[in-house]
Design a protein around this motif. Structure first.
Motif, mmCIF file in Angstrom:
data_model
loop_
_atom_site.group_PDB
_atom_site.id
_atom_site.type_symbol
_atom_site.label_atom_id
_atom_site.label_comp_id
_atom_site.label_asym_id
_atom_site.label_seq_id
_atom_site.Cartn_x
_atom_site.Cartn_y
_atom_site.Cartn_z
ATOM 1 N N TRP A 108 -7.266 -4.797 -6.593
ATOM 2 C CA TRP A 108 -6.174 -3.847 -6.346
ATOM 3 C C TRP A 108 -5.451 -3.522 -7.651
ATOM 4 C CZ3 TRP A 108 -4.484 -1.178 -2.038
ATOM 5 C CH2 TRP A 108 -3.216 -0.610 -2.106
ATOM 6 N N THR A 116 0.854 -1.186 0.000
ATOM 7 C CA THR A 116 0.000 0.000 0.000
ATOM 8 C C THR A 116 0.895 1.242 0.000
ATOM 9 O OG1 THR A 116 -0.006 0.214 2.401
ATOM 10 C CG2 THR A 116 -1.708 -1.200 1.441
ATOM 11 N N LYS A 150 -9.038 -9.679 -3.607
ATOM 12 C CA LYS A 150 -8.483 -8.388 -3.192
ATOM 13 C C LYS A 150 -7.380 -7.948 -4.161
ATOM 14 C CE LYS A 150 -5.308 -8.159 0.074
ATOM 15 N NZ LYS A 150 -4.605 -8.164 1.374
ATOM 16 N N ASP A 151 -6.495 -8.884 -4.500
ATOM 17 C CA ASP A 151 -5.375 -8.559 -5.390
ATOM 18 C C ASP A 151 -5.875 -8.157 -6.772
ATOM 19 O OD1 ASP A 151 -3.748 -9.292 -3.319
ATOM 20 O OD2 ASP A 151 -2.917 -11.081 -4.278
ATOM 21 N N VAL A 180 0.128 -5.794 0.823
ATOM 22 C CA VAL A 180 -1.162 -6.230 0.268
ATOM 23 C C VAL A 180 -1.118 -7.739 0.032
ATOM 24 C CG1 VAL A 180 -2.789 -5.995 -1.654
ATOM 25 C CG2 VAL A 180 -1.547 -3.979 -0.814
#
Lengths: 348, 128
Positions: free
Chosen positions: A106, A72, A102-103, A78
């Motif tokens: 992101w 982050t 999430k990845d 992350v």
């Protein structure tokens, strides 16, 4: 079978200790299809990855693999992951199962101006890991590419038993071996084929429990236990995958600040000096006062004693430092040791 | 799975074999199978006073920690010291060499609250 990151995973087959020792002494086979895979293709792929990863993707050649962190802006982690380069404009990532969505989000959210197509191919991609000193001898007769010249952290495309696979010389055990990616539907026949061929090598199927004891003996960090978005790369001992010299990337300034002041605490290996089994979240004590907490801990089948990872203030991080771990309200003596807890035997 | 007829069983998967007012205690085949490889056993001290249903020790496998519950009240008259160096005896021979403690029963009538082999076998079936 146990639930893990939305998957139903085999925690053990015959028993964690014999599975663990099979990998250390011979060869073991893991189904790690829960791991996430993300494919990136396009002219902007490389620049995007350089911008979101701490390690230097720019130095990668085709067929090479890189371990990196994704951080982050505040320098929290992350995820930790492997980058595989097919070509300058084509990569695939192997990410932690619990972080896949999430990845993916992101990366997508930061892809705006880059010309790149990003696909979550986790549910099309199975992954098996064949780990142990007999892995090459077992696998070579079954595949159509030479493994002898496949170096550590490199991969080849090839066929195993007529199925298209990506065969990489990587793993999470500290032993020589391979991680094999193939089509979702091919996992079961391939697993059975390898089990079959493995009889001559006393191969054992290995579950999630031994995967954890094997990685912990190597001191490999596990996302969610030892590292998270609340931990920085330097305190986690992962400064070696941060390359500020490569140019700007997300988290660079924050990590530089962490480096300047020096991390206040450090992730260290702890070996028990008495009998007992350390577990995550047990407190680390110095003269009865809490100074930190274990993030991983287990009984080491190879060393026949308790081993753990945990964060301690940097002044207590030197190998040889004596501390205690609190097990059921009793202090149990531990010593800070260098990791890995036993020598890695990966093929460099 | 083995459920010897000469033993009495607890809900928490301990067994007790009673002879002349003393009872040898261990954990069952079912329990050790659920735990997996046992790597550590915390034993009570000699002469410790146990009460039925109270914890008297801990057994740890690679993955989990599990309390041990006394099948009956009484004084600890022997502990299996072999478990300190060979906790795997609990997996290898749970009803024999993997015994954990012996107690001198203070109230043998308590044993009526325990299960016999058939009742315990049914409980295990339900838990599986």
């Amino acid at each position: 079978m146990v639930p893990f990151a939305g998957w139903s995973m085999p925690i053990q087959y015959a028993g964690v200790i014999q599975e663990h020792l099979a990998v250390r002494d011979g060869v073991g086979l893991f189904d790690v299809s829960h791991m996430g895979e993300i494919d990136l293709k396009g002219e902007g792929a490389r620049a995007l990855l350089q911008n979101i990863f701490t390690n230097d993707v720019g130095k990668m050649g085709d067929g090479s693999i890189l371990y990196t962190l994704m951080c982050t802006g505040e320098g929290g982690i992350v995820d930790d992951l492997l980058v595989h380069r097919f070509a300058e404009d084509h990569y695939f990532l192997c990410v932690n199962a619990s972080n896949t969505e999430k990845d993916f989000r992101w990366i997508k959210d930061r892809a705006g101006s880059f010309e790149v197509e990003i696909s979550d191919i986790s549910l099309k991609t199975a992954q098996l890991a064949l780990q142990g000193k007999h892995a090459e001898a077992l696998l070579q007769p079954l595949c159509d590419v030479s493994l002898e010249d496949l170096r550590y952290y490199h991969f080849k495309k090839g066929k195993i038993h007529n199925n298209d696979c990506i065969i990489s010389r990587t793993g999470y055990t500290g032993e020589d071996g391979f991680e094999i990616y193939t089509g979702w539907g091919q996992a079961e026949p391939l697993f059975r084929r390898l089990l079959d061929a493995g009889r001559a090598w006393a191969l054992k199927p290995v579950g999630l429990a031994a995967r954890d004891t094997l990685r912990l003996e190597m001191g490999y960090a596990l996302y969610g236990n030892d590292i998270s978005d609340a931990t920085g790369p330097l305190e986690a001992g992962l400064g070696w995958v941060v390359k500020p010299g490569k140019g700007e990337f997300i988290g660079r300034a924050a990590i530089a600040r962490e480096k300047e002041s020096g991390p206040a605490r450090k992730l260290v290996g702890l070996a028990l000096l008495e009998r007992g089994v350390p577990r995550p979240h047990y407190r680390i004590l110095q003269d009865g006062e809490p100074v930190g907490e274990l993030t991983s801990g287990t009984f080491s089948p190879s060393l026949n004693k308790g081993i753990a990872l945990g964060y301690v203030p940097r002044e207590l991080a030197a190998p040889g430092t004596r501390l205690d771990v609190e097990i059921r309200n009793q202090p149990v003596a531990v010593e800070v040791v260098t990791t890995p807890f036993l020598p890695s035997r990966v093929k460099k | 799975m083995e459920f010897p007829k000469d033993l009495k069983y607890t809900m928490e998967h301990e067994w007790i074999r009673v002879n002349n007012g003393r009872g040898v205690v261990g954990i069952t085949t079912f329990a050790q199978d659920q735990l997996g490889d046992v790597v550590f056993v915390e034993l009570p001290k000699m002469d410790a006073q146990l009460s039925q249903g109270g914890t008297f020790g801990v057994v740890e496998s690679v993955k989990t920690v599990s309390d041990l519950f006394a099948p009956a009240s009484g004084r600890v008259t022997a502990v299996n010291k072999n478990l300190e160096t060979q906790p795997e005896l609990i997996n290898a021979d749970p009803h024999g060499k993997g015994w954990i403690i012996e107690i001198e029963l203070s109230d043998p009538k308590e044993l009526d609250k325990l299960m016999d082999a058939d009742q315990y076998a049914k409980q295990c079936e339900n838990e599986q």
